[in-house]
Design an enzyme around this catalytic site. Structure first.
Site, PDB file in Angstrom:
ATOM      1  CB  ILE A  42     -31.318  75.414  40.836  1.00 15.38           C
ATOM      2  CG1 ILE A  42     -32.344  75.875  39.778  1.00 15.38           C
ATOM      3  CG2 ILE A  42     -31.546  76.096  42.177  1.00 15.38           C
ATOM      4  CD1 ILE A  42     -32.276  77.347  39.429  1.00 15.38           C
ATOM      5  CG  HIS A  43     -25.598  77.307  42.267  1.00 14.73           C
ATOM      6  ND1 HIS A  43     -25.152  78.185  43.225  1.00 14.73           N
ATOM      7  CD2 HIS A  43     -25.758  78.040  41.136  1.00 14.73           C
ATOM      8  CE1 HIS A  43     -25.031  79.390  42.693  1.00 14.73           C
ATOM      9  NE2 HIS A  43     -25.395  79.334  41.427  1.00 14.73           N
ATOM     10  NE  ARG A  44     -26.617  72.095  49.391  1.00 17.67           N
ATOM     11  CZ  ARG A  44     -26.119  70.924  49.005  1.00 17.67           C
ATOM     12  NH1 ARG A  44     -24.956  70.869  48.400  1.00 17.67           N
ATOM     13  NH2 ARG A  44     -26.777  69.822  49.220  1.00 17.67           N
ATOM     14  N   GLY A  82     -25.978  84.296  42.221  1.00 14.05           N
ATOM     15  CA  GLY A  82     -25.537  82.962  41.830  1.00 14.05           C
ATOM     16  C   GLY A  82     -25.778  82.723  40.348  1.00 14.05           C
TER      17      GLY A  82
END
Length: 120
Positions: A42-44, A82
């Site tokens: 999981i990323h920004r 994303g």
């Protein structure tokens, strides 16, 4: 080189590292559905500044990988969700529409705080 996409991983799902054993890594931005999040890095959220294409480079946890193939919806999936699947197999054609293929050895780990950068 132009930076097309850049982000930082903030969380690793409970089962996400298992995909590395299969020579792939699945990303999703923060806010992913809970059942999907368990399998993702999981990323920004990041902003796309161009298009994904073979010949660009992907830097993951300070390791550089040449992009060898890009699936037909990978660009849109990364921009909107994303979400991409990165395959570490150097394939010249994308196996699935949301997959990016890169050349190089699969990372042993991608810790929280690692950056993902795509440049062309």
């Amino acid at each position: 080189m132009q930076t097309i996409y850049q982000t930082t991983f903030t969380r690793v799902g409970d089962y996400a590292r298992e995909s590395l054993a299969d020579n792939m890594l699945i990303t999703f931005r923060e806010g992913a559905p809970e059942d999907i999040e368990a399998y993702c890095f999981i990323h920004r959220p990041g902003d796309m500044q161009g298009e994904l294409e073979a010949g660009a480079t992907l830097t993951l946890a300070n390791e550089v990988f040449p992009i060898t193939a890009v699936g037909e919806v990978a660009d849109n999936n990364l921009r909107e969700l994303g979400h991409i699947t990165i395959r570490f197999d150097g394939a010249a054609q994308a196996e699935y529409p949301g997959t990016i293929h890169v050349a190089g050895a699969t990372p042993v780990d991608v810790p929280v705080g690692s950056a993902l950068t795509i440049q062309a």
